[in-house]
Each structure stands twice: as structure tokens, then as C-alpha cells.
Design a protein around this motif. Structure first.
Motif, PDB file in Angstrom:
ATOM      1  N   ALA A  68      18.509 -16.131  -4.213  1.00 50.06           N
ATOM      2  CA  ALA A  68      18.168 -14.871  -3.560  1.00 50.06           C
ATOM      3  C   ALA A  68      17.716 -15.184  -2.137  1.00 50.06           C
ATOM      4  CB  ALA A  68      17.047 -14.161  -4.315  1.00 50.06           C
ATOM      5  N   VAL A  69      17.422 -14.132  -1.393  1.00 52.01           N
ATOM      6  CA  VAL A  69      16.756 -14.267  -0.102  1.00 52.01           C
ATOM      7  C   VAL A  69      15.287 -13.929  -0.333  1.00 52.01           C
ATOM      8  CG1 VAL A  69      16.544 -13.365   2.245  1.00 52.01           C
ATOM      9  CG2 VAL A  69      18.808 -13.721   1.250  1.00 52.01           C
ATOM     10  N   TYR A  70      14.395 -14.806   0.106  1.00 52.65           N
ATOM     11  CA  TYR A  70      12.954 -14.616  -0.023  1.00 52.65           C
ATOM     12  C   TYR A  70      12.389 -14.362   1.367  1.00 52.65           C
ATOM     13  CZ  TYR A  70      13.584 -16.321  -4.727  1.00 52.65           C
ATOM     14  OH  TYR A  70      14.002 -16.453  -6.029  1.00 52.65           O
ATOM     15  N   GLN A  71      11.522 -13.352   1.468  1.00 51.68           N
ATOM     16  CA  GLN A  71      11.023 -12.917   2.772  1.00 51.68           C
ATOM     17  C   GLN A  71       9.538 -12.606   2.671  1.00 51.68           C
ATOM     18  OE1 GLN A  71      12.501  -9.036   4.020  1.00 51.68           O
ATOM     19  NE2 GLN A  71      12.813  -9.847   6.073  1.00 51.68           N
ATOM     20  N   CYS A  72       8.774 -12.989   3.696  1.00 54.64           N
ATOM     21  CA  CYS A  72       7.359 -12.632   3.734  1.00 54.64           C
ATOM     22  C   CYS A  72       7.125 -11.589   4.815  1.00 54.64           C
ATOM     23  CB  CYS A  72       6.477 -13.852   3.963  1.00 54.64           C
ATOM     24  SG  CYS A  72       6.657 -14.637   5.557  1.00 54.64           S
ATOM     25  N   CYS A  73       6.132 -10.725   4.568  1.00 58.23           N
ATOM     26  CA  CYS A  73       5.780  -9.659   5.509  1.00 58.23           C
ATOM     27  C   CYS A  73       4.265  -9.560   5.613  1.00 58.23           C
ATOM     28  CB  CYS A  73       6.328  -8.318   5.036  1.00 58.23           C
ATOM     29  SG  CYS A  73       8.120  -8.243   4.893  1.00 58.23           S
ATOM     30  N   TRP A  75       1.122  -6.901   7.574  1.00 56.03           N
ATOM     31  CA  TRP A  75       0.852  -5.593   8.168  1.00 56.03           C
ATOM     32  C   TRP A  75       1.865  -4.539   7.716  1.00 56.03           C
ATOM     33  CZ3 TRP A  75       0.768  -8.861  13.060  1.00 56.03           C
ATOM     34  CH2 TRP A  75      -0.478  -9.489  13.191  1.00 56.03           C
ATOM     35  N   GLY A  76       2.455  -4.728   6.546  1.00 55.64           N
ATOM     36  CA  GLY A  76       3.352  -3.725   5.993  1.00 55.64           C
ATOM     37  C   GLY A  76       4.798  -3.845   6.419  1.00 55.64           C
ATOM     38  N   ASP A  77       5.059  -3.983   7.720  1.00 55.09           N
ATOM     39  CA  ASP A  77       6.447  -3.959   8.158  1.00 55.09           C
ATOM     40  C   ASP A  77       6.822  -5.058   9.152  1.00 55.09           C
ATOM     41  OD1 ASP A  77       5.002  -3.031  10.289  1.00 55.09           O
ATOM     42  OD2 ASP A  77       6.211  -1.250  10.632  1.00 55.09           O
ATOM     43  N   VAL A  78       5.964  -6.036   9.339  1.00 56.41           N
ATOM     44  CA  VAL A  78       6.282  -7.170  10.213  1.00 56.41           C
ATOM     45  C   VAL A  78       6.731  -8.306   9.300  1.00 56.41           C
ATOM     46  CG1 VAL A  78       5.400  -8.807  11.914  1.00 56.41           C
ATOM     47  CG2 VAL A  78       4.595  -6.433  11.920  1.00 56.41           C
ATOM     48  N   CYS A  79       8.032  -8.616   9.359  1.00 58.49           N
ATOM     49  CA  CYS A  79       8.616  -9.545   8.394  1.00 58.49           C
ATOM     50  C   CYS A  79       9.339 -10.700   9.076  1.00 58.49           C
ATOM     51  CB  CYS A  79       9.620  -8.817   7.499  1.00 58.49           C
ATOM     52  SG  CYS A  79       8.901  -7.448   6.574  1.00 58.49           S
ATOM     53  N   GLY A  80       9.363 -11.823   8.373  1.00 58.10           N
ATOM     54  CA  GLY A  80      10.176 -12.942   8.818  1.00 58.10           C
ATOM     55  C   GLY A  80      11.640 -12.664   8.510  1.00 58.10           C
ATOM     56  N   ASN A  81      12.504 -13.546   8.958  1.00 56.54           N
ATOM     57  CA  ASN A  81      13.937 -13.371   8.737  1.00 56.54           C
ATOM     58  C   ASN A  81      14.336 -13.589   7.287  1.00 56.54           C
ATOM     59  OD1 ASN A  81      14.401 -12.816  11.432  1.00 56.54           O
ATOM     60  ND2 ASN A  81      14.638 -14.968  11.944  1.00 56.54           N
ATOM     61  N   GLY A  82      13.522 -14.284   6.541  1.00 55.12           N
ATOM     62  CA  GLY A  82      13.850 -14.595   5.158  1.00 55.12           C
ATOM     63  C   GLY A  82      14.556 -15.935   5.052  1.00 55.12           C
ATOM     64  N   THR A  83      14.512 -16.481   3.861  1.00 52.67           N
ATOM     65  CA  THR A  83      15.172 -17.752   3.570  1.00 52.67           C
ATOM     66  C   THR A  83      16.054 -17.565   2.346  1.00 52.67           C
ATOM     67  OG1 THR A  83      13.320 -19.021   4.450  1.00 52.67           O
ATOM     68  CG2 THR A  83      14.806 -20.169   2.939  1.00 52.67           C
ATOM     69  N   ARG A  84      17.307 -17.956   2.494  1.00 51.71           N
ATOM     70  CA  ARG A  84      18.244 -17.839   1.374  1.00 51.71           C
ATOM     71  C   ARG A  84      18.159 -19.093   0.529  1.00 51.71           C
ATOM     72  NH1 ARG A  84      22.297 -14.741   0.164  1.00 51.71           N
ATOM     73  NH2 ARG A  84      22.405 -13.850   2.237  1.00 51.71           N
ATOM     74  N   LEU A  85      17.956 -18.908  -0.765  1.00 50.81           N
ATOM     75  CA  LEU A  85      17.958 -20.004  -1.722  1.00 50.81           C
ATOM     76  C   LEU A  85      19.288 -19.948  -2.461  1.00 50.81           C
ATOM     77  CD1 LEU A  85      16.653 -22.313  -3.321  1.00 50.81           C
ATOM     78  CD2 LEU A  85      15.658 -20.569  -4.821  1.00 50.81           C
ATOM     79  N   ASN A  86      20.128 -20.961  -2.249  1.00 46.58           N
ATOM     80  CA  ASN A  86      21.401 -21.070  -2.941  1.00 46.58           C
ATOM     81  C   ASN A  86      21.269 -22.131  -4.018  1.00 46.58           C
ATOM     82  OD1 ASN A  86      22.926 -19.236  -1.295  1.00 46.58           O
ATOM     83  ND2 ASN A  86      22.902 -20.792   0.303  1.00 46.58           N
ATOM     84  N   ILE A  87      21.817 -21.868  -5.174  1.00 46.14           N
ATOM     85  CA  ILE A  87      21.801 -22.805  -6.291  1.00 46.14           C
ATOM     86  C   ILE A  87      23.244 -23.248  -6.529  1.00 46.14           C
ATOM     87  CG2 ILE A  87      21.132 -23.183  -8.685  1.00 46.14           C
ATOM     88  CD1 ILE A  87      18.787 -22.339  -6.871  1.00 46.14           C
ATOM     89  N   THR A  88      23.459 -24.558  -6.474  1.00 44.23           N
ATOM     90  CA  THR A  88      24.816 -25.047  -6.639  1.00 44.23           C
ATOM     91  C   THR A  88      25.070 -25.614  -8.031  1.00 44.23           C
ATOM     92  OG1 THR A  88      24.167 -27.191  -5.714  1.00 44.23           O
ATOM     93  CG2 THR A  88      25.085 -25.551  -4.197  1.00 44.23           C
ATOM     94  N   GLY A  89      24.052 -25.749  -8.850  1.00 43.26           N
ATOM     95  CA  GLY A  89      24.219 -26.257 -10.207  1.00 43.26           C
ATOM     96  C   GLY A  89      22.870 -26.530 -10.833  1.00 43.26           C
ATOM     97  N   GLU A  90      22.865 -26.756 -12.131  1.00 42.74           N
ATOM     98  CA  GLU A  90      21.591 -27.036 -12.813  1.00 42.74           C
ATOM     99  C   GLU A  90      21.518 -28.466 -13.245  1.00 42.74           C
ATOM    100  OE1 GLU A  90      21.264 -23.961 -15.891  1.00 42.74           O
ATOM    101  OE2 GLU A  90      19.755 -23.114 -14.594  1.00 42.74           O
TER     102      GLU A  90
END
Length: 90
Positions: A68-73, A75-90
């Protein structure tokens, strides 16, 4: 966020699964208390380094369903760009 003191603000974490809307998963309060959704498990651990306004979300025992993309915010609406977590295998 340059020149902003975020040491006294709660941090809100969101997750956006592929093809879905972003949803709130947890809040890391300035007191250190963690409030999360009922379906969020204990594998997610937020932390912060207030000296340089760094916020970290650690996922333990990652599985394919965590992709997924994980994002922190603040003050309610000031957010980072987010970080995509890709899983290629277990």
C-alpha cells in the motif's frame, strides 16, 4: 516541513490500498499513546524523532496484504507524499 516545530502535534497515519481510497489507520499522540482502528494489528509501530521532525511507521512481519501507500499527516491536512510499500514475494 522546514522551520516548523511539530514536537507538540499528533501524527496521523493513513494507508491507501491499490485501487481504494486512503483510510486512517492510527494516530501517534505527543504523549506517546497510540490510537488505532480495531482492525489494525500490533505489527504497526509509530515512532518519532522530534529533533528533526521525523516520523516513522515500522511494519513487522510484512505480508503481501501490507502492499500500500503509507502517509503521515499533521494538523489535519498537512501530509507527506507517502511511501509505497511493494511486496515482491514472501
Amino acid at each position: 516541513m522546514e522551520n516548523a516545530d511539530l514536537s507538540r502535534t499528533d501524527v496521523h497515519w493513513y494507508r491507501q490500498l491499490p485501487g481504494q481510497q486512503r483510510v486512517w489507520i492510527l494516530t501517534h499522540e505527543t504523549s506517546g499513546r497510540k490510537t488505532d482502528r480495531e482492525d489494525v494489528n500490533q505489527r504497526l509501530q509509530p515512532s518519532r524523532v522530534t529533533s528533526n521532525n521525523t516520523y516513522i511507521l515500522t511494519l513487522r512481519r510484512v505480508t503481501v496484504s501490507d502492499a500500500a501507500v503509507y502517509q503521515c499527516c499533521v494538523w489535519g491536512d498537512v501530509c507527506g507524499n507517502g511511501t509505497r510499500l511493494n511486496i515482491t514475494g514472501e
